[in-house]
Design an enzyme around this catalytic site. Structure first.
Site, short mmCIF file in Angstrom:
data_model
loop_
_atom_site.label_atom_id
_atom_site.label_comp_id
_atom_site.label_asym_id
_atom_site.label_seq_id
_atom_site.Cartn_x
_atom_site.Cartn_y
_atom_site.Cartn_z
N LYS A 246 1.89 -3.57 6.36
CA LYS A 246 2.31 -4.05 5.03
C LYS A 246 3.98 -3.83 4.93
CE LYS A 246 -1.61 -4.00 2.94
NZ LYS A 246 -1.68 -5.16 1.97
N HIS B 39 -12.78 3.34 1.69
CA HIS B 39 -12.15 5.21 1.94
C HIS B 39 -13.04 6.24 1.34
CE1 HIS B 39 -9.58 1.77 1.87
NE2 HIS B 39 -8.56 2.47 2.10
N TYR C 13 -1.04 0.08 10.37
CA TYR C 13 -1.70 -1.16 9.41
C TYR C 13 -0.37 -0.62 8.41
CZ TYR C 13 -3.73 -2.03 4.87
OH TYR C 13 -4.12 -2.17 3.27
N SER D 102 0.83 -1.22 0.14
CA SER D 102 0.11 -0.30 0.00
C SER D 102 0.76 0.84 -0.11
CB SER D 102 -0.49 0.03 0.83
OG SER D 102 -1.14 1.62 1.73
N SER D 103 0.35 2.36 -0.37
CA SER D 103 1.25 3.30 -0.54
C SER D 103 0.94 3.90 1.07
CB SER D 103 0.57 4.33 -1.17
OG SER D 103 -0.61 4.77 -1.18
N CYS D 104 0.58 3.74 1.93
CA CYS D 104 1.03 4.02 3.35
C CYS D 104 1.75 3.76 4.30
CB CYS D 104 -0.44 4.19 4.22
SG CYS D 104 -0.51 2.23 4.28
O1 GFB Z 1 -9.44 7.28 1.64
P1 GFB Z 1 -9.20 8.08 2.98
O2 GFB Z 1 -9.85 7.79 3.74
O3 GFB Z 1 -7.72 7.30 3.27
O4 GFB Z 1 -9.18 9.55 3.14
P2 GFB Z 1 -6.63 8.00 3.49
C1 GFB Z 1 -8.91 10.31 2.48
C2 GFB Z 1 -9.26 11.95 2.62
O5 GFB Z 1 -10.56 11.55 2.14
C3 GFB Z 1 -8.86 12.05 4.14
C4 GFB Z 1 -10.70 12.56 3.00
O6 GFB Z 1 -8.33 13.16 3.84
C5 GFB Z 1 -10.69 12.45 4.45
O7 GFB Z 1 -10.19 13.61 6.00
N1 GFB Z 1 -12.57 12.30 3.01
C6 GFB Z 1 -13.75 13.21 3.55
C7 GFB Z 1 -12.79 11.01 3.86
N2 GFB Z 1 -14.42 12.99 3.61
C8 GFB Z 1 -14.39 11.60 3.14
C9 GFB Z 1 -15.53 10.41 4.43
O8 GFB Z 1 -15.99 11.10 4.32
N3 GFB Z 1 -14.75 8.99 3.83
C10 GFB Z 1 -13.26 9.17 4.59
N4 GFB Z 1 -12.71 8.50 4.38
N5 GFB Z 1 -12.41 10.10 3.95
C11 GFB Z 1 -6.24 5.53 3.89
C12 GFB Z 1 -5.01 4.63 4.96
O9 GFB Z 1 -5.54 6.29 3.72
O10 GFB Z 1 -5.48 5.20 2.43
C13 GFB Z 1 -5.35 3.43 4.62
O11 GFB Z 1 -5.69 4.80 5.99
C14 GFB Z 1 -4.15 3.13 3.52
O12 GFB Z 1 -4.38 2.64 5.71
C15 GFB Z 1 -5.70 3.42 2.36
O13 GFB Z 1 -3.24 3.29 2.84
C16 GFB Z 1 -5.16 3.55 1.12
O14 GFB Z 1 -6.02 8.16 2.25
O15 GFB Z 1 -6.11 9.54 4.51
#
Ligand code: GFB
Length: 313
Positions: A143, A182, A139, A110-112
């Site tokens: 990874k 996500h 996580y 994963s890119s994280c």
């Molecule tokens: O996709 P996301 O949950 O994961 O959130 P990450 C990306 C961005 O979208 C963050 C914003 O800045 C969130 O605050 N966001 C805005 C939202 N509205 C929403 C919403 O309704 N739901 C969600 N989920 N986000 C994950 C990692 O990071 O990326 C994992 O936690 C994994 O480990 C994954 O690597 C690919 O991109 O921040």
């Protein structure tokens, strides 16, 4: 070397977003022996069970794309599950593959795994070059352990185990549950819920300024099959589009497709996570693969999928 059509290929995690896309891609490419095992039949965290399964089925190629995954909220509230499940799943499958002489295994990271403040776009050599993003540290460490596992098995046992690092993924079969999804499926669901309820304001977590790169899962599946055929080496390979977008602009893009005219309300009490995550995909391009699904087309088709699969009222 190209994987023969009649090879025994195990897709670990075939019900997930990525696994189901890989199964579709393999079938479309003519694979005749794709092996799968549902969670109820095989707990991938259980080494004994995984060993027994490998002894019976003897896969020649393995796509290790199983795992406990989720968005920023799930990662930050359930770090114990995320580190335990993923560490165990990676270890059991890699060890069983080594023991039974699997020809080749592709491990999906994963890119994280990259540092929170990595230089953008992120080259593969930035792995372990700085502190991780706290919202997904557990996580990310699982990874990273998976990458080191594959590299160590290559070094000590000569196993041809390779690793691919995808950017943020989306597509048909995604998780649309607002507590664990996500951002992209969350936005599709939020705009769709609002449109159907006659509401015009949609809440977006955080400030809207973080930037992310989004890859359609069918492109990822194609890249995984490509790497299985064309990449042998310890070097990890980033998989992405090479383009990113702010969360605010992404919300506008999704809103224009799902609920035109809706307005955004940002909720600063929710975490932003890492400020920017854009992969450098030069290594993948040099190997000969490029993505083909652009973001607006991908969002449209994923929304169409969601409309026919969303829970009925
Ligand atoms: O996709 P996301 O949950 O994961 O959130 P990450 C990306 C961005 O979208 C963050 C914003 O800045 C969130 O605050 N966001 C805005 C939202 N509205 C929403 C919403 O309704 N739901 C969600 N989920 N986000 C994950 C990692 O990071 O990326 C994992 O936690 C994994 O480990 C994954 O690597 C690919 O991109 O921040």
């Amino acid at each position: 070397m190209t994987v023969p059509h009649n090879a025994r290929i195990f897709v670990a995690g075939h019900r997930g977003l990525v696994g189901s896309a890989i199964v579709r891609r393999l079938a479309a490419g003519g694979a005749t022996q794709v092996l799968t095992a549902g969670r109820e039949a095989l707990d991938l965290r259980d080494q004994g069970a995984v060993d027994r399964w490998f002894d019976v089925h003897r896969p020649e190629y393995v796509y290790l794309v199983a795992g406990t995954v989720g968005g920023i909220l799930a990662n930050s509230t359930r770090p114990g599950e995320f580190i335990y499940d993923n560490l165990m799943i990676h270890a059991t499958v890699v060890e069983a593959a080594r023991r039974t002489g699997t020809t080749k295994l592709l491990y999906l990271g994963s890119s994280c795994i990259y540092p929170r403040l990595a230089t953008q776009p992120i080259t593969e050599d930035q792995l372990l070059a700085g502190p991780l993003e706290p919202t997904n540290e557990a996580y990310a460490i699982a990874k990273i352990a998976g990458i080191t596992l594959c590299r160590s098995y290559r070094e000590q046992y000569g196993c041809n185990f390779i690793s691919a690092m995808p950017t943020n993924l989306y597509g048909p079969g995604d998780n649309f549950d607002l507590d664990s999804s996500h951002v992209l499926p969350a936005l599709i669901r939020k705009f769709d819920d609002a449109a159907r309820a006659g509401r015009d304001v949609v809440e977006i977590w955080g400030s809207g300024t973080p930037r992310r790169e989004f890859l359609h899962v069918d492109d990822l599946a194609d890249a995984c099959v490509f790497l299985m055929d064309h990449h042998d080496g310890a070097e990890i390979v980033n998989v992405g589009t090479g383009t990113d977008i702010s969360i605010g602009d992404l919300a506008t893009l999704v809103g224009d497709i799902v609920h035109p005219g809706a307005t955004l309300r940002f909720d600063p009490t929710k975490p932003d996570g890492t400020p920017r995550k854009l992969l450098d995909v030069s290594r993948l391009h040099a190997l000969g693969w490029q993505h083909s699904i652009e973001l607006d087309d991908g969002v449209r088709s994923t929304y169409e999928w969601y409309r026919t699969h969303r829970p009925t009222d």
